[in-house]
Design a protein around this motif. Sequence first.
Motif, mmCIF file in Angstrom:
data_model
loop_
_atom_site.group_PDB
_atom_site.id
_atom_site.type_symbol
_atom_site.label_atom_id
_atom_site.label_comp_id
_atom_site.label_asym_id
_atom_site.label_seq_id
_atom_site.Cartn_x
_atom_site.Cartn_y
_atom_site.Cartn_z
ATOM 1 N N PRO A 41 0.828 -1.203 -0.013
ATOM 2 C CA PRO A 41 0.185 -0.010 -0.129
ATOM 3 C C PRO A 41 0.957 1.307 0.046
ATOM 4 C CG PRO A 41 -0.813 -1.651 1.716
ATOM 5 C CD PRO A 41 0.741 -2.094 1.385
ATOM 6 N N GLY A 42 0.401 2.294 -0.547
ATOM 7 C CA GLY A 42 1.080 3.567 -0.739
ATOM 8 C C GLY A 42 1.523 3.973 -2.010
ATOM 9 N N ASP A 43 2.071 5.206 -2.095
ATOM 10 C CA ASP A 43 2.690 5.499 -3.479
ATOM 11 C C ASP A 43 4.315 5.743 -3.385
ATOM 12 O OD1 ASP A 43 3.248 6.895 -5.512
ATOM 13 O OD2 ASP A 43 2.114 8.447 -5.578
ATOM 14 N N PRO A 44 5.116 5.113 -3.953
ATOM 15 C CA PRO A 44 6.507 5.250 -3.758
ATOM 16 C C PRO A 44 7.061 6.607 -4.215
ATOM 17 C CG PRO A 44 5.865 4.003 -5.383
ATOM 18 C CD PRO A 44 4.744 4.086 -4.770
ATOM 19 N N VAL A 45 6.310 7.297 -5.104
ATOM 20 C CA VAL A 45 7.096 8.423 -5.731
ATOM 21 C C VAL A 45 6.764 9.487 -4.323
ATOM 22 C CG1 VAL A 45 6.789 10.177 -7.180
ATOM 23 C CG2 VAL A 45 6.595 7.723 -7.896
ATOM 24 N N ARG A 46 5.476 9.438 -3.955
ATOM 25 C CA ARG A 46 4.781 10.282 -2.858
ATOM 26 C C ARG A 46 5.888 10.172 -1.572
ATOM 27 N NH1 ARG A 46 2.470 15.031 -2.600
ATOM 28 N NH2 ARG A 46 0.790 14.052 -3.891
ATOM 29 N N ALA A 47 6.297 8.811 -1.401
ATOM 30 C CA ALA A 47 7.263 8.713 -0.142
ATOM 31 C C ALA A 47 8.541 9.046 -0.295
ATOM 32 C CB ALA A 47 7.352 7.117 0.180
ATOM 33 N N LEU A 57 4.533 17.711 -9.533
ATOM 34 C CA LEU A 57 6.001 17.113 -9.565
ATOM 35 C C LEU A 57 5.853 15.448 -9.277
ATOM 36 C CD1 LEU A 57 8.976 17.519 -9.072
ATOM 37 C CD2 LEU A 57 8.574 18.097 -6.893
ATOM 38 N N VAL A 58 4.812 15.234 -8.785
ATOM 39 C CA VAL A 58 4.552 13.887 -8.308
ATOM 40 C C VAL A 58 4.279 13.255 -9.594
ATOM 41 C CG1 VAL A 58 3.015 12.200 -6.918
ATOM 42 C CG2 VAL A 58 3.963 14.107 -5.691
ATOM 43 N N ALA A 59 3.294 13.797 -10.306
ATOM 44 C CA ALA A 59 3.183 13.168 -11.658
ATOM 45 C C ALA A 59 4.049 13.253 -12.835
ATOM 46 C CB ALA A 59 1.709 13.825 -12.281
ATOM 47 N N ALA A 60 4.870 14.354 -12.563
ATOM 48 C CA ALA A 60 5.939 14.357 -13.576
ATOM 49 C C ALA A 60 7.083 13.026 -13.212
ATOM 50 C CB ALA A 60 6.564 15.440 -13.657
ATOM 51 N N ARG A 61 7.293 12.901 -11.909
ATOM 52 C CA ARG A 61 8.230 11.720 -11.473
ATOM 53 C C ARG A 61 7.401 10.424 -11.717
ATOM 54 N NH1 ARG A 61 13.194 10.552 -10.703
ATOM 55 N NH2 ARG A 61 13.800 9.328 -8.926
ATOM 56 N N ARG A 62 6.254 10.172 -11.528
ATOM 57 C CA ARG A 62 5.695 8.875 -11.885
ATOM 58 C C ARG A 62 5.784 8.521 -13.367
ATOM 59 N NH1 ARG A 62 2.638 6.130 -8.519
ATOM 60 N NH2 ARG A 62 1.400 5.388 -10.376
ATOM 61 N N HIS A 63 5.633 9.762 -14.297
ATOM 62 C CA HIS A 63 5.719 9.375 -15.760
ATOM 63 C C HIS A 63 7.384 9.114 -15.987
ATOM 64 C CE1 HIS A 63 4.832 9.752 -19.817
ATOM 65 N NE2 HIS A 63 5.991 10.889 -20.084
ATOM 66 N N LEU A 65 9.686 7.759 -14.312
ATOM 67 C CA LEU A 65 10.169 6.216 -13.865
ATOM 68 C C LEU A 65 9.049 5.202 -14.584
ATOM 69 C CD1 LEU A 65 10.190 6.966 -9.799
ATOM 70 C CD2 LEU A 65 12.051 6.585 -11.554
ATOM 71 N N GLY A 66 7.928 5.639 -15.189
ATOM 72 C CA GLY A 66 7.017 4.744 -16.122
ATOM 73 C C GLY A 66 6.093 3.727 -15.094
ATOM 74 N N LEU A 67 5.902 4.714 -14.111
ATOM 75 C CA LEU A 67 4.961 3.935 -13.228
ATOM 76 C C LEU A 67 3.476 4.318 -13.448
ATOM 77 C CD1 LEU A 67 6.861 4.626 -9.679
ATOM 78 C CD2 LEU A 67 6.798 2.558 -11.233
ATOM 79 N N ASP A 68 3.285 5.065 -14.257
ATOM 80 C CA ASP A 68 1.705 5.498 -14.784
ATOM 81 C C ASP A 68 1.429 4.517 -15.850
ATOM 82 O OD1 ASP A 68 3.756 6.532 -16.380
ATOM 83 O OD2 ASP A 68 2.691 8.615 -16.823
ATOM 84 N N THR A 69 2.099 3.515 -16.319
ATOM 85 C CA THR A 69 1.769 2.618 -17.492
ATOM 86 C C THR A 69 1.175 1.555 -17.049
ATOM 87 O OG1 THR A 69 4.317 1.879 -17.467
ATOM 88 C CG2 THR A 69 3.826 3.931 -18.743
ATOM 89 N N PRO A 70 0.647 0.928 -17.871
ATOM 90 C CA PRO A 70 0.104 -0.416 -17.391
ATOM 91 C C PRO A 70 1.052 -1.342 -16.862
ATOM 92 C CG PRO A 70 -0.620 0.113 -19.368
ATOM 93 C CD PRO A 70 0.418 1.180 -19.270
ATOM 94 N N PHE A 71 0.454 -2.238 -15.984
ATOM 95 C CA PHE A 71 1.564 -3.239 -15.373
ATOM 96 C C PHE A 71 2.457 -4.171 -16.266
ATOM 97 C CE2 PHE A 71 2.190 -7.741 -13.928
ATOM 98 C CZ PHE A 71 3.075 -7.596 -12.693
#
Length: 322
Positions: A41-47, A57-63, A65-71
């Motif tokens: 549970p939780g968001d690693p980027v937010r952590a 900034l969180v959204a840009a970082r997730r993008h 790192l590719g964490l906003d793409t499908p599994f």
Amino acid sequence: MSVPQLLRHPWTVFLGRRSIRLLLSLAAVLTASFAMVRLIPGDPVRAALGVDAAPDLVAARRHALGLDTPFLSQYRHYLGGLLHGDLGTSLITGTPVAELVRGRLPATLEIAGLAFLATLAVALPGGLLAAVRTRDGRRPRTELVFTVATAAVAGVPDFVLATGLTALLAVGLRLLPVAGATGAESFVLPVLALALAPTAVLLRIVRVEALKVLDEDYLRTARSKRLSRARRYLCHAAPNTAAAALTVAGNLLPALIAGTVLVEKVFAWPGIGSAMAQSVVAQDYPVVQAVVLVLGTAVLLAGLLVDVLLAVLDPRSAIREM
């Protein structure tokens, strides 16, 4: 030897089967670690960025790192990186995970290897000696003490042993350093914490197997020939007990290696186990995945080595029948 004969050779068949099983097991470990770490549970980027980080900034970082793409897309990207030796980049420190593994893996292998060797060094002769002294119902008090002591130690978790050893030997008696890798004496407590429970389990197994071996006809023949006790036990009983002991020791290896995670945390040991414990809390996906992969590979390779040793040492092994 021709190529067809080489392909049909028992060792080729044996190693081929074990290698296929190793690769399938590695694929299962890889997939399971990648999937399970994302169930935390939780968001690693937010952590990593902090709870006050701006949403953009969180959204840009997730993008990035590719964490906003499908599994499945993340999984394919991860596999592609592995094929090129890339274990990823830490979400917290921004350093390559491969550097962390190279820097910390030797420390983990040192205490795990020493603990395994210590387990074999104590359990093999100790179990045989216990069998010799308690066979045929002799010395029932010794057998009772042996059974109770090994059962008690085998049931204690590694981290409890680590804490107790620290309180007794480091804090109470001040014989050893409390934590860290400061010299040869600093290995004692981590190795003891890792080795005590497996040693207790293996002692019990070796004793049971040795009792069976001591009743075999060839031991009776050796006694009738008036061979010395040392020769009977060391040259005849011990080798025939070693195969079963190695099998059990191989099964204990996964628990021993997994135990390094908590033991390293207790003793502030600079290995990959302590790095994994920190990374799970911080939700650092790449580090957790890399450590699980490395530890899983170590367990599987150690199991393969045990299989090969059994094939060489045990005349009853399957490879002898091929």
